[in-house]
Design a protein around this motif. Structure first.
Motif, mmCIF file in Angstrom:
data_model
loop_
_atom_site.group_PDB
_atom_site.id
_atom_site.type_symbol
_atom_site.label_atom_id
_atom_site.label_comp_id
_atom_site.label_asym_id
_atom_site.label_seq_id
_atom_site.Cartn_x
_atom_site.Cartn_y
_atom_site.Cartn_z
ATOM 1 N N VAL A 108 0.858 -1.190 0.000
ATOM 2 C CA VAL A 108 0.000 0.000 0.000
ATOM 3 C C VAL A 108 0.888 1.232 0.000
ATOM 4 O O VAL A 108 1.829 1.321 0.782
ATOM 5 N N SER A 109 0.560 2.153 -0.890
ATOM 6 C CA SER A 109 1.293 3.418 -0.911
ATOM 7 C C SER A 109 0.273 4.556 -1.012
ATOM 8 O O SER A 109 -0.603 4.532 -1.880
ATOM 9 N N VAL A 110 0.375 5.503 -0.110
ATOM 10 C CA VAL A 110 -0.578 6.619 -0.058
ATOM 11 C C VAL A 110 0.216 7.908 0.068
ATOM 12 O O VAL A 110 1.106 8.002 0.914
ATOM 13 N N LEU A 119 1.149 7.085 3.714
ATOM 14 C CA LEU A 119 1.343 5.755 4.323
ATOM 15 C C LEU A 119 2.166 4.899 3.384
ATOM 16 O O LEU A 119 2.082 5.061 2.161
ATOM 17 N N HIS A 120 2.901 3.967 3.968
ATOM 18 C CA HIS A 120 3.635 3.003 3.148
ATOM 19 C C HIS A 120 3.598 1.662 3.878
ATOM 20 O O HIS A 120 4.109 1.553 4.984
ATOM 21 N N VAL A 121 2.986 0.677 3.264
ATOM 22 C CA VAL A 121 2.898 -0.649 3.878
ATOM 23 C C VAL A 121 3.608 -1.638 2.965
ATOM 24 O O VAL A 121 3.325 -1.680 1.757
ATOM 25 N N GLU A 122 4.514 -2.412 3.532
ATOM 26 C CA GLU A 122 5.233 -3.392 2.724
ATOM 27 C C GLU A 122 4.522 -4.726 2.717
ATOM 28 O O GLU A 122 3.812 -5.066 3.661
ATOM 29 N N GLU A 144 -2.600 10.385 -4.027
ATOM 30 C CA GLU A 144 -2.266 9.193 -4.826
ATOM 31 C C GLU A 144 -2.396 7.966 -3.930
ATOM 32 O O GLU A 144 -1.863 7.953 -2.818
ATOM 33 N N VAL A 145 -3.082 6.939 -4.445
ATOM 34 C CA VAL A 145 -3.289 5.710 -3.664
ATOM 35 C C VAL A 145 -3.004 4.509 -4.558
ATOM 36 O O VAL A 145 -3.540 4.396 -5.661
ATOM 37 N N SER A 146 -2.148 3.630 -4.069
ATOM 38 C CA SER A 146 -1.895 2.376 -4.777
ATOM 39 C C SER A 146 -2.020 1.233 -3.777
ATOM 40 O O SER A 146 -1.385 1.244 -2.720
#
Ligand SMILES: Nc1ncnc2c1ncn2[C@@H]1O[C@H](COP(=O)(O)OP(=O)(O)OP(=O)(O)O)[C@@H](O)[C@H]1O
Length: 334
Positions: free
Chosen positions: A22-24, A50-53, A85-87
């Motif tokens: 997740v990348s925000v 946010l950054h979730v691996e 931006e959201v991935s």
């Protein structure tokens, strides 16, 4: 960016970046809310990053109304955003299709309306939506509902319904599982087994994004936590390093003539030895001695401005300590 060692054929190793789940960046969401004074705008999420691996348990913490559920619902593709931006698993949830959704598991804050189906029927029916589901009986067993598998879902207790929510969230064997306050209403034993279940899912390669108000749950489960307040990040890091090293400085506390005194120091053994010499009774016994290390909950409360007061820490008098002239780097009188 964190890296991991990836073995390459032969003896050479190379360092490669871990995958992002997740990348925000700069996420914003404003609601209109109607009140007595007319319509107001509420900035629920206000420039959040946010950054979730992949493969980590990531906990989102924050007080009521901080913007956690709004953020999570945007990541799940259930709510529109105003900006940012959201991935999520490489796709924008606002546009992602069915194949993406099949890789996502969701346990929302509110239980679904469950109706007349039994637990087994409900889990079995949900499994059919997914291309490679788990075995329903195994999933029911994993959440501890085997003995209630033939019970109608409307007859479950609150905690049992929550376990069923979890079963429905994991039966599709998701790559990414969202758990929004998953253990509300669980008894302590159920919470422990749920924690084992979640760590097992992580160990099998799933990524888990968890929101919880139980700080001991975040401390036990999470590889990393983020604290959000007023829709923005106030701190992030591993649970045992959140708030920086000084935030976990131990507190030595003792009774001196009936008054509780305390000292923050990263050398508690030395402080106790000195106290034993200076004020210790027979055998060096220090009255009412305690040494505590701030928990994640203490650090969290400090971060969001709800930290313990001196009275709560038992200092009460604010009196200078007999060890107060020490050279400990992080001393603070309470
Ligand atoms: N549908 C909505 N319409 C208007 N305002 C909303 C709506 N949903 C949330 N809000 C407001 O947005 C803010 C953030 O709410 P959100 O539910 O995201 O917080 P939260 O961190 O999940 O809180 P909690 O811990 O209580 O679940 C709050 O001020 C809330 O009142």
């Amino acid at each position: 960016m964190q890296t991991e060692r990836a073995p390459v054929r032969g003896t050479v190793e190379r360092v490669r970046p871990r995958d992002t789940a997740v990348s925000v960046r700069g996420l914003r969401k404003t609601y209109r809310s109607r009140g007595a004074g007319g319509t107001a705008r509420v900035a629920a999420v206000d420039g959040l990053d946010l950054h979730v691996e992949r493969g980590e348990i990531f906990a989102v913490l924050g007080p009521n109304g901080a913007g956690k559920t709004t953020t999570v619902e945007i990541l799940e593709g259930f709510r529109d955003r105003d900006a940012g931006e959201v991935s999520v698993l490489g796709e924008d949830p606002a546009r992602a299709g069915r194949a993406w959704r099949a890789r996502i598991g969701v346990v929302q804050q509110d239980s679904r309306d469950l109706g007349e189906l039994t637990v087994a029927e409900m889990v079995g029916a949900t499994a059919r939506y997914y291309p490679v589901p788990g075995e329903p009986a195994e999933v029911i067993e994993a959440v501890g509902l085997t003995e209630h598998a033939r019970k109608r879902t409307r007859a479950l207790s609150g905690g049992q319904r929550r376990r069923l929510d979890v079963a429905l969230g994991i039966v599709g064997r998701p790559d990414l599982l969202f758990l929004d306050e998953p253990t509300t209403g669980f008894d302590p034993q159920a919470r422990r087994s749920f924690w084992d279940l979640v760590t097992g899912l992580r160990d099998d390669g799933a990524t888990i994004l968890l929101t919880t108000h139980y700080l001991e749950e975040a401390a036990y489960l999470a590889d990393r936590v983020v604290v959000i307040d007023h829709g923005t990040v106030v701190a992030s890091g591993a649970p045992d390093s959140l708030g920086g090293p000084d935030a976990r400085t131990p507190l030595v506390s003792w009774l001196d003539g009936g008054a509780r005194r305390s000292l923050r120091t990263d050398r508690p053994t030395e402080a106790v030895a000195r106290l034993a010499r200076e004020i210790g009774g027979p055998g060096g016994e220090i009255p009412g001695l305690t040494i505590t290390r701030p928990t994640l909950e203490d650090v969290y409360l400090d971060l969001i401005g709800g930290g313990r007061t001196a009275a709560e820490e038992g200092a009460g008098t604010g009196a200078e300590t007999s060890a107060g002239s020490s050279d400990e780097s992080s001393e603070a009188r309470r």
